[in-house]
Design a protein around this motif. Structure first.
Motif, short mmCIF file in Angstrom:
data_model
loop_
_atom_site.label_atom_id
_atom_site.label_comp_id
_atom_site.label_asym_id
_atom_site.label_seq_id
_atom_site.Cartn_x
_atom_site.Cartn_y
_atom_site.Cartn_z
N GLY A 59 0.70 -39.52 -6.15
CA GLY A 59 1.25 -39.10 -7.65
C GLY A 59 2.67 -38.23 -7.36
O GLY A 59 3.45 -37.93 -8.37
N ASP A 60 2.50 -37.36 -7.08
CA ASP A 60 3.02 -35.45 -6.94
C ASP A 60 4.23 -35.65 -6.56
O ASP A 60 5.34 -35.76 -7.24
N PRO A 61 4.60 -36.31 -5.29
CA PRO A 61 5.87 -36.17 -5.13
C PRO A 61 6.78 -37.69 -5.87
O PRO A 61 8.09 -37.74 -5.60
N GLY A 62 5.84 -38.40 -6.42
CA GLY A 62 6.86 -39.77 -7.15
C GLY A 62 7.12 -39.13 -7.87
O GLY A 62 8.58 -39.55 -8.15
N ALA A 63 6.19 -38.59 -8.24
CA ALA A 63 7.08 -37.66 -9.94
C ALA A 63 7.97 -37.01 -9.68
O ALA A 63 9.14 -36.89 -10.50
N ASP A 67 6.00 -40.45 -15.98
CA ASP A 67 5.72 -39.67 -17.66
C ASP A 67 4.16 -40.19 -17.30
O ASP A 67 2.97 -40.10 -17.45
N ASP A 68 4.22 -41.55 -17.43
CA ASP A 68 3.11 -42.55 -17.42
C ASP A 68 2.37 -42.88 -16.16
O ASP A 68 1.14 -43.42 -16.51
N ILE A 69 2.95 -42.74 -15.62
CA ILE A 69 1.62 -43.00 -14.05
C ILE A 69 1.84 -42.22 -13.17
O ILE A 69 0.55 -41.50 -12.98
N LEU A 70 2.92 -41.93 -12.94
CA LEU A 70 3.10 -41.04 -11.71
C LEU A 70 2.35 -39.19 -11.70
O LEU A 70 1.13 -39.02 -11.42
N SER A 71 2.52 -39.31 -13.02
CA SER A 71 1.99 -37.71 -13.29
C SER A 71 0.52 -37.53 -13.36
O SER A 71 0.43 -36.58 -13.90
N ASN A 72 0.22 -38.92 -13.85
CA ASN A 72 -1.07 -38.84 -13.73
C ASN A 72 -2.08 -39.66 -12.39
O ASN A 72 -2.01 -40.15 -12.58
N ARG A 73 -2.75 -38.00 -12.36
CA ARG A 73 -2.91 -38.10 -11.00
C ARG A 73 -4.19 -39.33 -11.00
O ARG A 73 -4.62 -40.73 -10.30
#
Lengths: 712, 246
Positions: A547-551, A567-573
């Motif tokens: 998630g983190d590198p993706g965001a 905003d809705d997927i990758l930043s929510n671990r």
């Protein structure tokens, strides 16, 4: 050609998918019927001012408060505004101007009457001055008995060391002045005039008002702090200046747009003054009973209820601290607040959730949030699971055995490869021996070694997947190497006769891709999903790893889809972890379902595909898979519905999906039956919609002439 | 006449140990049509499948125009695209329309464009008299029609030799005629072909040469006239058992 063509038409379900979907959506809307309104009580209390003259301005220093008004009236309070007494009248002019600070009070009238008093002194000293024909409009103390006066046609006078000095600028009428300290001050006036001084009022520089306010009368200014100043216009607008990276407060001014007014820059009220409580909290007063406040720097300005009727005009507000304040207005009106004038909600704590309407009103928002969260992980989980399922099922059905791979090469090549694999495998394993030994395991405890070598240092250590990878590679390469070295060119299976039983040993029949896929499905089908959730989220921390590198990668995207992903997927671990747990698990099951469907395709289809010259992968892709997927739509529907239902387990990793929301609702309302019942209905809507979609898909992709049709 | 196909001492032992083919050798010349007859389990279909390596022969050589094709180094997909095969149970791709069944190989093996492939497909469909059903799905065709589409699918690849594996065995007697007519038409045009069949009459009328297989070996072979004048007892018994059935 006797057959009729109409039998080839694709059949349609009488209840089409779109109409059923709209029914499902309507059921959702039932959840959002508006609820009954809340009641409010004014945050202001009426205080007896002891006068019926109009009060124009109010100032406070500690608990000493003075209000000034019509015909020179002056009233004072020494107990934070609770009780008031009338002061001695020193003038008959209307005292419209006031200022306080440095332990002093100042009041003035348009005609030049100026009275100053220190808190230590009970007497007012009269410093009335003749400003010629100009009316004065504003004053601000810059010291114990030093102040700045502004007025018509750019009039500016400073009073220092009992000396008057004319600092006038040529220009329009100045209406108010406010100093942060003895040096920095802002004066405002007609047609967007803003002047700034940083030498106690000796010299003034023009600043640009925001273009929207360039022709407005700026009537009141408050230089609140190093980081914020506010001013109001007679059109009902608020402008503000903040400290920016390169500029101090007072340099750049921006028009405030009010979210609460549909992003308009106009409150539509006749404002009289602005009072700042904290950097982002301010109060506004106006004609016709207008008192309002904002707690977020002006995005949302809410008119507050008052205990008086709307004929009262409020002229000024003084905050004693960030919560207590006094407002004064026409006919001696005087209001006191202990909560910045904010309305009090009545009965919030005792909201009755045993009334179903109240309960639904409280829980619907949370349920819809939960539904959205559930749909998110389900949607991506299905995609991931299907992709994995198709790939794994193709790996599982791939027919190539070690024997066939080896037979294509000469015996020498096979043996050399065997030696190389043995050497690599041995060196990888020997590299791992000390690492495994350091784990301090004994006997059967070694079955836990894989976990130990991924994370040898416990909670403080990083995960080291390469050791685990080396272990797997090492064991497989060593075994494969030994097998290849022992090849004699026949690749036969061996038979062992043990106590009269024929035991067959056939390592050459191993299909490598099938082997890998089998291990994968065995792991994921033989462990509980809830443990997979916990392990993937808290153990492997896929949410953080992916998630983190993706965001970060999508940081600058403004594209609708990409910014949704960010905003809705990758930043929510938890969301990323939940998608992977669901997808990886479902992939293992879907693999078996699709494999079953592939087995159901007659072997002649593969032969036919190969006989026209298609290679294995082409035949799988163009001939076998399209037919297999159609066959397995019904069981795949099972898998996907299961995935939706399993998504409720995401609550164990703290993902706010439907079930978790139900727990939260339950914790507030204690309505167990309703909370879980509504979640039940919400789940049904999701799975039912999915089932309808699959039914539609099944109809849509039906192959004409195949399948049982028993007529009517 | 040049040899299209040469089979030398072919053996096939199945995984279960069944020795289905025990040393079969024959040639097929350009334009020749060869019929393989024999009772069930005599190894006819195994020989046919070993030729395009749908089954790997255990021993022996298969040569297409002199090139050995049953070695690991041969490009098997290219070889198969040069040998057309028609199956007993048709094996049409049921999810594709008739025309797409035919263009599949052209587009993905011959790498033709869609238009070009469809033009080619219409040509072969006309040849098998199936042009009017080009948009039908296989499930809606009769057995005879399916088999003619299957022949068209193999023909579209312009094969150098066609293999027919009991093309009429799964058909009702009244549907057999149209398929046999199509095959006969191909033979008359000079297509090289091997037909495994139970239709003795068809073998006699169409085939240039007849091979009789029994228990995995060639028991008798020769001009189609051997059916009328069998030399070996085994063929005599076989022919009389078939005529009894009729």
């Amino acid at each position: 050609m006797i057959e009729t063509m109409n039998s080839e038409g694709r059949r349609r379900d009488p209840l089409s998918f779109p109409s059923l979907f709209s029914i499902a959506l309507m059921s959702l809307l039932v959840l959002s019927i508006p609820a009954n309104a809340q009641e409010y009580r004014s945050g202001w209390d009426i205080i007896d001012s002891g006068t019926s003259e109009d009060l124009y301005s109010v100032e406070s220093q500690g608990s000493e408060i003075w209000a000034f008004g019509e015909n020179g009236i002056m009233i004072m309070s020494f107990d934070g505004g609770q009780t008031w007494e009338l002061g001695e009248s020193l003038t008959s002019s209307d005292l419209t101007i006031s200022s306080s600070g440095y332990g002093s009070f100042l009041t003035a009238s348009n005609d030049g009457t100026i009275l100053v008093k220190s808190t230590n002194d009970s007497m007012w000293s009269d410093i009335t001055f003749d400003f010629g024909n100009e009316l004065i409009h504003g004053a601000c103390l810059t010291g114990v008995s030093e102040f700045v006066i502004v007025g018509g046609n750019g009039t500016i006078w400073t009073y220092e060391m009992q000396e008057w000095t004319n600092r006038s600028v040529s220009g329009l009428d100045l209406l108010d002045v406010s100093f942060l300290d003895s040096e920095r001050g802002i004066a405002v006036g007609e047609q967007g005039t803003i002047l700034f001084s940083d030498d106690g009022g000796e010299t003034w520089d023009y600043r640009d008002a925001p273009t929207e306010a360039s022709s407005s009368r700026i009537t009141d200014v408050e230089f609140f702090s190093e980081i914020r100043a506010y001013a109001i216009t007679d059109e009902g607008g608020v402008i503000k200046s903040s400290r920016e990276i390169n500029t101090a407060v007072g340099f750049l001014w921006n028009m405030q747009y009010f979210e609460s007014e549909g992003n308009s820059n106009n409150l539509g009220e006749n404002l009289t003054s602005i009072e700042i409580a904290t950097t982002n909290k301010f109060l506004l007063s106006g004609k016709e009973g207008y008192l309002s406040m904002s707690k977020d720097g002006g995005n949302i300005v809410t008119r507050q209820t008052i205990p008086l009727d709307n004929s009262t005009s409020f002229n000024d507000i003084a905050m004693i601290d960030s919560f207590n304040g006094v407002a004064v207005g026409s006919n001696g009106s005087l209001l006191l607040t202990e909560r910045s004038g904010e309305d009090e909600q009545i009965g919030f704590e005792v909201m009755d959730f045993s009334e179903f309407g109240n309960f639904v009103d409280y829980s619907k928002g949370m349920l819809i949030d939960g539904l959205y969260a559930t749909v998110n992980i389900v949607m991506f989980g299905i995609f991931l699971g299907f992709f994995l399922g198709v790939s794994l099922s193709m790996m599982k059905t791939s027919p190539t055995t070690l024997k066939e791979i080896s037979q294509k090469r000469s015996l020498t090549v096979v043996r050399i490869a065997g030696v190389i694999f043995t050497v690599i495998g041995t060196s990888l394993l020997s590299h791992l021996v000390p690492i495994i030994r350091n784990l301090g395991l004994d006997g059967w405890e070694y079955i836990y070694a894989p976990i130990g070598i991924i994370n040898p240092d416990g909670i403080t250590g990083d995960l080291q997947f390469e050791n685990f990878l080396f272990l797997i590679l090492g064991v497989s390469l060593l075994l494969l190497g030994i097998l290849l070295v022992s090849a004699n060119g026949e690749y036969k299976k061996s038979h062992f006769n043990i106590r009269g039983r024929d035991i067959i040993w056939n390592p050459w029949g191993v299909r490598p891709l099938n082997f890998i896929a089998t291990i994968y499905t065995d792991i994921f089908r033989n462990t509980p999903l809830i443990v997979q959730f916990l392990f993937i989220h808290f153990g492997v921390q896929i949410g953080a790893l992916i998630g983190d590198p993706g965001a970060e990668m999508l940081e600058d995207s403004s594209n609708f889809v990409l910014s949704f992903l960010r905003d809705d997927i990758l930043s929510n671990r938890a969301c990323v972890s939940a998608i992977f747990a669901l997808g990886l698990n479902s992939g293992a099951y879907q693999c078996e379902t699709i494999r079953g469907a592939i087995s159901a395709i007659p072997s002649g289809q593969m032969e036919a595909g190969r006989s026209i010259g298609l290679n294995y992968m082409q035949t799988m892709r163009l001939v076998i898979m399209p037919q297999a997927i159609r066959i397995c739509i019904p069981p795949m529907g099972n898998e996907m519905v299961n995935l939706v239902l399993n998504s409720s387990l995401a609550m164990v990793i703290g993902y706010s999906e439907l079930t978790r929301k139900a727990k939260l609702i339950n914790a507030v309302t204690f309505q167990v039956f309703w909370s879980y019942g509504m979640v039940l209905i919400s789940y049904f809507i999701v799975t039912w919609t999915l089932a309808l979609f699959l039914r539609y898909l099944e109809n849509k992709t039906r192959i004409p002439g195949l399948g049982i049709s028993g007529g009517n | 006449m040049s040899n299209v196909l040469t089979i030398v001492d072919m053996h096939k032992t199945y995984a279960g140990g069944v020795h289905a083919v025990r040393g079969v050798s024959f040639d097929v010349n350009q334009g020749e049509s060869v019929a393989i007859i024999g009772s069930s389990g005599s190894g006819k279909s195994t020989v046919l499948r070993c030729i395009n390596r749908l089954i790997e022969p255990t021993e022996g050589e298969v040569r297409l125009r002199g090139n050995l094709i049953n070695t690991p180094s041969a490009d098997i997909n290219d070889v198969r695209s040069r040998i057309g095969m028609v199956f007993q149970s048709f094996e049409l791709f049921s999810h594709l329309r008739v025309i797409d069944n035919i263009t599949l190989g052209l587009r993905h093996v011959r790498k033709m464009g869609k238009k070009e492939a469809e033009a080619e497909a219409l040509e072969v469909l006309e040849k098998v008299d199936m042009l009017d059903r080009k948009d039908a799905f296989p499930g809606n065709l009769s057995g005879g029609q399916k088999q003619r589409v299957a022949i068209a699918r193999a023909l579209a690849m312009k094969p150098e030799v066609m293999l027919f594996d009991e093309p009429t065995s799964a058909l009702d007697p009244e549907l057999i005629g149209s398929v046999l007519k199509t095959i006969r038409g191909l033979a008359d045009e000079g297509m090289t072909m091997i037909v495994v069949t139970h239709e003795i009459g068809f073998a006699r009328d169409v085939a240039d040469r007849v091979i009789y297989m029994d228990k995995g070996v060639i028991a008798e072979s020769g001009k189609s006239s051997i059916i009328d004048n069998p030399k070996t007892d085994r063929l005599k018994r076989f022919l009389s058992s078939i005529s009894e059935e009729d």
